[in-house]
Design an enzyme around this catalytic site. Structure first.
Site, mmCIF file in Angstrom:
data_model
loop_
_atom_site.group_PDB
_atom_site.id
_atom_site.type_symbol
_atom_site.label_atom_id
_atom_site.label_comp_id
_atom_site.label_asym_id
_atom_site.label_seq_id
_atom_site.Cartn_x
_atom_site.Cartn_y
_atom_site.Cartn_z
ATOM 1 N N ASP A 1 2.598 1.999 3.267
ATOM 2 C CA ASP A 1 3.476 1.090 3.735
ATOM 3 C C ASP A 1 5.074 1.521 3.516
ATOM 4 O O ASP A 1 5.926 1.292 4.406
ATOM 5 C CB ASP A 1 3.294 -0.222 2.878
ATOM 6 C CG ASP A 1 2.278 -0.821 3.310
ATOM 7 O OD1 ASP A 1 1.396 -0.709 4.318
ATOM 8 O OD2 ASP A 1 1.557 -1.597 2.340
ATOM 9 N N HIS B 1 0.961 -1.303 0.025
ATOM 10 C CA HIS B 1 0.122 -0.039 0.029
ATOM 11 C C HIS B 1 1.064 1.311 -0.122
ATOM 12 O O HIS B 1 2.056 0.921 0.450
ATOM 13 C CB HIS B 1 -0.856 0.238 1.247
ATOM 14 C CG HIS B 1 -1.586 -1.103 1.630
ATOM 15 N ND1 HIS B 1 -1.257 -2.367 1.957
ATOM 16 C CD2 HIS B 1 -3.040 -1.438 1.661
ATOM 17 C CE1 HIS B 1 -2.091 -3.210 2.222
ATOM 18 N NE2 HIS B 1 -3.194 -2.724 1.857
#
Length: 438
Positions: free
Chosen positions: A103, A100
């Protein structure tokens, strides 16, 4: 260049008799299974979120994970995680990763700052990909953690939130394309409702469809040709998710004319939460032509939430790979370990051991499934069980050449019906015997 996981060398295949916890027992990447190498059947991927950013936090306790970069923060931490991530993947022999946007870099104090942070980290990721040959399986955005998404993202009652979510997906699509991502995933996160007393379900579903159509149009505009995926999840964080399970999502896609544009990313733990088996969700996706990719993990049958454990259930892994083989493979999807080490397994080598165990579980599952499928034991039994549809009245039913009047007349002449045993226990025993001896 810093070495973050010191004392751990590249993980080797040592065979099933090995007692070395830092060695593969069944995962032999170059081994031919049928017409493909084992690694090409499995297409293992590292989940950036659980692996690099997961700290072991739970609702009752603080972070426990001991990581060599824990003393850093901000962009320095983000850069160190990139170096550590590629070191881990190289040592494990993993060829793919997923992420993501949040992240890989901090959000910052504005959308502009967030995108600037992303660009800096993506430069580093792109460099490491070129150095190692590791590829991006899929990218996505985090549209659920920030308080702005408290009521959803694409289904939020606030149009400003819808617009912000669109900006995030736009950037994530651009990054995924730049890094050669083979897929892009839509995980609903908070696309659902807590109570019908304050929810316009029709509008929220319409808006979700509008959002997906816009994403499809933008992907085409920038030349992204990867596969779009939706990851079904029945509940948590919202009480009822609009992407409850495969058939719910498929009905949604068909209603809004998206059934040819988006496939499924099936997660084992999500199937459990939906009251299904892992194989059920895989099979429903396969027979409808929408099996796109897999999140490999497992849940705890005694707990009612998404525990995201590393997979160790050999039966589930076998039946998963059985469906993958029947599907003709999983590419351009793969087996992404959406799995996290237990909170009490906090030392760095626990991370490697967890991946090794998970990879071995699916490697063994592949070997068993390949033998089971090649021998045709289950396929032959199922074909024989439905043999009545190959001739006579059964064939007329399948061919659409009969009707209720003809069927009623036939039934009156065949009042005494004899069924055959389904032999469930026999078949379960056969699967067990393949697991034992393969």
């Amino acid at each position: 260049m810093a070495e973050y996981f010191k004392g751990i060398d590249k993980i080797k295949f040592e065979g099933e008799n090995s007692t070395n916890p830092l060695a593969f027992k069944y995962y032999d990447p170059e081994k031919m299974v049928g017409s493909k190498k084992m690694k090409d059947h499995l297409r293992f991927s590292m989940s950036y979120w659980h692996t690099m950013t997961g700290g072991g936090v739970d609702p009752f306790g603080m972070a426990t994970m001991e990581r060599p970069y824990n003393n850093l923060d901000g962009m320095e931490l983000a850069k160190a995680r990139v170096e550590a991530a590629f070191e881990l993947m190289v040592k494990l022999g993993m060829e793919y990763f997923c992420f993501h946007d949040l992240d890989i870099s901090p959000e910052g104090n504005s959308l502009e700052e967030k995108e600037k942070n992303l660009d800096l980290i993506v430069d580093l990721i792109e460099q490491k990909m070129k150095e190692t040959g590791i590829k991006l399986l899929w990218g996505t955005t985090n549209g659920f953690s920030n308080p702005r998404f408290v009521h959803g993202a694409a289904t939020a009652p606030n149009a400003d939130v819808f617009a912000f979510a669109a900006a995030q997906v736009k950037k994530a699509l651009e990054i995924t394309k730049r890094l050669g991502g083979e897929n892009y995933v839509f995980w609903g996160g908070r696309e659902g409702y807590e109570t019908l007393l304050n929810t316009d379900v029709a509008l929220e579903n319409d808006n979700f469809a509008r959002f997906l159509h816009m994403a499809k149009d933008y992907a085409k505009k920038i030349g992204f040709t990867g596969q779009f995926l939706i990851e079904p999840k029945p509940k948590e964080p919202t009480k009822h998710q609009y992407d409850f399970d495969t058939m719910t999502v498929l009905g949604f896609l068909r209603k809004y004319g998206l059934e040819n544009d988006i496939k499924m990313n099936i997660e084992a733990n999500h199937a459990t939460l939906a009251g299904h088996t892992f194989q059920h969700e895989l099979l429903m996706s396969r027979i409808n032509g929408v099996l796109g990719s897999i999140d490999a993990n497992q849940g705890d049958m005694l707990l009612g939430w998404d525990t995201d454990q590393f997979p160790t259930n050999i039966y589930d892994a076998t039946m998963c790979m059985y469906e993958v083989l029947k599907n003709g493979g999983i590419a351009p999807g793969g087996l992404n370990f959406d799995s996290k080490v237990r909170r009490g397994s906090f030392e760095p080598d626990d991370l490697f051991i967890s991946y090794i165990v998970g990879m071995d579980t699916f490697a063994k599952g592949l070997l068993v499934a390949d033998k089971l499928y090649s021998d045709g034991v289950l396929e032959d039994f199922v074909a024989k069980r439905y043999d009545s549809y190959n001739s006579g009245i059964g064939k007329e039913i399948v061919d659409g050449t009969t009707d209720f009047e003809k069927l009623a007349a036939y039934a009156k002449k065949n009042y005494s019906i004899k069924n055959s045993s389904g032999r469930q226990e026999l078949l379960e025993g056969i699967v067990n015997s393949y697991i034992y001896k393969s």
